[in-house]
Design an enzyme around this catalytic site. Structure first.
Site, mmCIF file in Angstrom:
data_model
loop_
_atom_site.group_PDB
_atom_site.id
_atom_site.type_symbol
_atom_site.label_atom_id
_atom_site.label_comp_id
_atom_site.label_asym_id
_atom_site.label_seq_id
_atom_site.Cartn_x
_atom_site.Cartn_y
_atom_site.Cartn_z
ATOM 1 N N THR A 238 10.388 1.500 43.114
ATOM 2 C CA THR A 238 9.898 0.994 44.404
ATOM 3 C C THR A 238 10.706 -0.212 44.875
ATOM 4 O OG1 THR A 238 7.763 1.414 43.349
ATOM 5 C CG2 THR A 238 7.729 0.540 45.602
ATOM 6 N N HIS B 71 1.742 3.595 46.514
ATOM 7 C CA HIS B 71 1.603 4.445 45.326
ATOM 8 C C HIS B 71 0.524 5.499 45.562
ATOM 9 C CE1 HIS B 71 4.165 1.974 42.882
ATOM 10 N NE2 HIS B 71 3.318 0.999 42.687
ATOM 11 N N ARG C 63 10.825 9.482 39.146
ATOM 12 C CA ARG C 63 11.594 9.075 37.956
ATOM 13 C C ARG C 63 11.089 9.859 36.757
ATOM 14 N NH1 ARG C 63 11.774 2.841 35.488
ATOM 15 N NH2 ARG C 63 13.559 3.183 34.115
ATOM 16 N N PHE D 120 21.398 -3.059 39.690
ATOM 17 C CA PHE D 120 20.436 -3.712 38.805
ATOM 18 C C PHE D 120 20.859 -5.152 38.495
ATOM 19 C CE2 PHE D 120 18.809 -4.820 34.602
ATOM 20 C CZ PHE D 120 17.460 -4.564 34.754
ATOM 21 N N MET E 34 20.521 -7.421 41.585
ATOM 22 C CA MET E 34 19.123 -7.656 41.975
ATOM 23 C C MET E 34 18.420 -8.589 40.989
ATOM 24 S SD MET E 34 17.696 -4.014 43.391
ATOM 25 C CE MET E 34 15.986 -4.529 43.335
ATOM 26 N N ARG F 110 13.598 -5.073 34.196
ATOM 27 C CA ARG F 110 13.570 -5.114 32.732
ATOM 28 C C ARG F 110 14.848 -4.533 32.138
ATOM 29 N NH1 ARG F 110 11.867 -1.874 28.614
ATOM 30 N NH2 ARG F 110 11.920 -0.177 30.140
ATOM 31 N N LYS F 111 15.016 -3.199 32.204
ATOM 32 C CA LYS F 111 16.215 -2.564 31.634
ATOM 33 C C LYS F 111 16.994 -1.778 32.667
ATOM 34 C CE LYS F 111 16.072 -2.195 26.732
ATOM 35 N NZ LYS F 111 16.072 -1.275 25.582
HETATM 36 S S1 PPS Z 1 6.303 -1.129 40.678
HETATM 37 O O1 PPS Z 1 5.588 -2.161 39.868
HETATM 38 O O2 PPS Z 1 5.619 0.152 40.670
HETATM 39 O O3 PPS Z 1 6.591 -1.611 42.024
HETATM 40 O O4 PPS Z 1 7.692 -0.938 39.896
HETATM 41 P P1 PPS Z 1 8.971 -0.208 40.495
HETATM 42 O O5 PPS Z 1 9.698 -1.148 41.365
HETATM 43 O O6 PPS Z 1 8.590 1.106 41.054
HETATM 44 O O7 PPS Z 1 9.820 0.105 39.187
HETATM 45 C C1 PPS Z 1 10.366 -0.917 38.390
HETATM 46 C C2 PPS Z 1 11.441 -0.261 37.530
HETATM 47 O O8 PPS Z 1 12.594 0.003 38.338
HETATM 48 C C3 PPS Z 1 13.708 -0.648 37.747
HETATM 49 N N1 PPS Z 1 14.682 -1.050 38.777
HETATM 50 C C4 PPS Z 1 15.966 -0.656 38.758
HETATM 51 N N2 PPS Z 1 16.647 0.157 37.941
HETATM 52 C C5 PPS Z 1 17.962 0.334 38.185
HETATM 53 N N3 PPS Z 1 18.633 -0.261 39.199
HETATM 54 C C6 PPS Z 1 17.986 -1.090 40.053
HETATM 55 N N4 PPS Z 1 18.673 -1.681 41.027
HETATM 56 C C7 PPS Z 1 16.588 -1.302 39.859
HETATM 57 N N5 PPS Z 1 15.638 -2.035 40.486
HETATM 58 C C8 PPS Z 1 14.498 -1.866 39.813
HETATM 59 C C9 PPS Z 1 13.076 -1.848 37.034
HETATM 60 O O9 PPS Z 1 13.975 -2.448 36.134
HETATM 61 C C10 PPS Z 1 11.884 -1.168 36.376
HETATM 62 O O10 PPS Z 1 12.248 -0.266 35.334
HETATM 63 P P2 PPS Z 1 12.386 -0.676 33.798
HETATM 64 O O11 PPS Z 1 12.630 0.612 33.061
HETATM 65 O O12 PPS Z 1 11.094 -1.320 33.393
HETATM 66 O O13 PPS Z 1 13.553 -1.604 33.695
#
Ligand code: PPS
Length: 297
Positions: free
Chosen positions: A52, A107, A128, A227, A230, A255-256
Site C-alpha cells: 500500500t 483494505h 502480494r 525500497f 523510501m 522492514r525488508k
Molecule cells: S499496510 O500496513 O497494510 O499499509 O502495509 P503495506 O504498505 O501494504 O505493506 C508494507 C510492506 O511493503 C513493503 N514495501 C516495499 N517493498 C519493496 N519496495 C518498496 N518500495 C516498498 N515499500 C513498502 C514494506 O517493506 C512491507 O513489507 P515487509 O515484507 O514487511 O518489508
C-alpha cells in the site's frame, strides 16, 4: 459483538469482514457504499502488507511529476495523510468535500466499496504472495499498537490462515477483487511484478491513470519509490507517526521489502500446511505468484 464491550485491539466482525475496534466505525464504513464518485477518483485496494505505502508513494510522485520536493512530505505529512484510508474513522467525511483528484487507499472488501465505482473512477489492486504477506503482517502486529501483539509466530500463522485478522481471509480478498476486475476500471498488479521491474510497473500505472510524464520524470518516480530510498524518507516510513500508534523500538515499517522472506520463518510443516490451504482455496483460480526472489531475477 456489542461494540461497547469491545476493547482496543479487538477485531469486530461486520458483514463478513473484520474491522479494528476504535479505528473503524461499522456504521460509518457502511456509508462508503453510497459515496458519489468522480471520474478522477482513484482507489488503491490492498490486503494489508501487500504494498500500500509503495503505491501511495508512486501515485504521489506521479502527481508531482517525479519531483519529490513538491510532495507535501515537507509539512511532515505521511503517505497515509496525503492518500488516506477511506475506511478509517473520520476520513469518509473528508473525502466528500476533497478537491480532485481524490486518491485513496483501502483494505476493504468489495461489498463495502462505493457502488458507483462500476461507472466512474479507477481502482488499482495490488496483490502480494500470501506467505510474505503473513510474515510482514506478523511483524506489523508487533509494531502497531492498534493490533494485538501475537503470542508467537505459529499462533499468528494459524490466525492468518483462518482469516482472523484485520482484512479477513487473504484468499477471499484476492479472489473477490480479482473476479470483479472487469466490472470496473481496474489495474491488477502484483508486488512481485513491482519488485521485478519497477520501471515497467510505474509505466503501466502512469498509462493506466492517463498521466503524461517525460522519460526523465518517470525515471524520478522510479528513483524515489525504491525500497532503499523510501526507507530514508521519514514520512514514507511512518517514522513521525506517534509512539502510541506505532512502537518504533519494535522495528521499522519499511522492514525488508523483498520476495521470499517467508523461507526464513516458515517451518517445513507450516509450509506444507500453507501449500495445502493455498491449493484448496486457489484451485481453478488463474492467479500465479512468485514465491522466491530467485524466480524473478
Ligand atoms: S499496510 O500496513 O497494510 O499499509 O502495509 P503495506 O504498505 O501494504 O505493506 C508494507 C510492506 O511493503 C513493503 N514495501 C516495499 N517493498 C519493496 N519496495 C518498496 N518500495 C516498498 N515499500 C513498502 C514494506 O517493506 C512491507 O513489507 P515487509 O515484507 O514487511 O518489508
Amino acid at each position: 459483538m456489542d461494540l461497547n464491550d469491545a476493547k482496543t485491539h479487538e477485531l469486530v466482525t461486520h458483514r463478513g469482514f473484520k474491522l479494528i475496534h476504535g479505528t473503524h466505525d461499522p456504521d460509518d464504513v457502511d456509508q462508503i457504499y453510497n459515496l458519489e464518485i468522480r471520474d478522477s477518483d482513484v482507489f488503491v485496494v490492498t490486503y494489508p502488507k501487500s504494498g500500500t505505502i509503495w503505491m501511495q508513494q508512486i501515485l504521489l510522485l506521479l502527481e508531482a511529476k517525479g519531483d519529490l520536493t513538491t510532495i507535501n512530505h515537507l509539512n511532515n505529512h505521511s503517505n497515509a495523510d496525503l492518500i488516506p484510508w477511506i475506511e478509517v474513522n473520520g476520513n469518509r467525511q473528508m473525502f466528500i468535500t476533497a478537491p480532485s483528484p481524490r486518491l485513496r487507499v483501502t483494505h476493504l472488501q468489495l461489498h463495502f466499496m462505493p457502488s458507483a465505482l462500476s461507472q466512474k473512477g479507477k481502482v488499482i489492486y495490488v496483490a502480494r504472495n500470501p506467505k510474505d504477506v503473513l510474515v510482514s503482517y506478523f511483524y506489523f502486529h508487533k509494531l502497531a499498537n492498534m493490533l494485538e501483539t501475537p503470542k508467537d509466530f505459529n499462533d499468528f500463522f494459524e490466525k492468518f490462515i483462518r482469516g482472523d485478522v484485520f482484512g479477513g481471509s487473504w484468499f477471499e480478498h484476492v479472489k473477490t477483487w480479482y473476479s470483479h476486475k472487469n466490472d470496473m476500471d481496474m489495474l491488477f498488479i502484483t508486488y512481485e511484478e513491482m519488485i521485478k521491474d519497477l520501471q515497467s510497473a510505474v509505466e503501466r500505472i502512469s498509462l493506466f491513470l492517463g498521466k503524461e510524464l517525460t522519460d526523465e520524470q518517470l525515471a524520478n518516480v522510479v528513483k524515489h519509490s525504491t525500497f532503499n530510498n523510501m526507507k530514508k524518507i521519514p514520512q514514507a516510513n511512518y517514522e513521525q507517526v506517534p509512539g502510541d500508534l506505532l512502537s518504533h523500538h519494535q522495528g521499522t515499517f519499511m522492514r525488508k521489502g523483498t520476495v521470499g522472506d517467508w523461507k526464513n520463518h516458515f517451518t517445513a510443516a507450516q509450509n506444507e500446511r500453507f501449500d495445502k490451504v493455498f491449493h484448496r482455496e486457489m484451485e481453478n483460480f488463474p492467479l500465479a505468484f512468485n514465491w522466491d526472489i530467485m524466480d524473478i531475477n
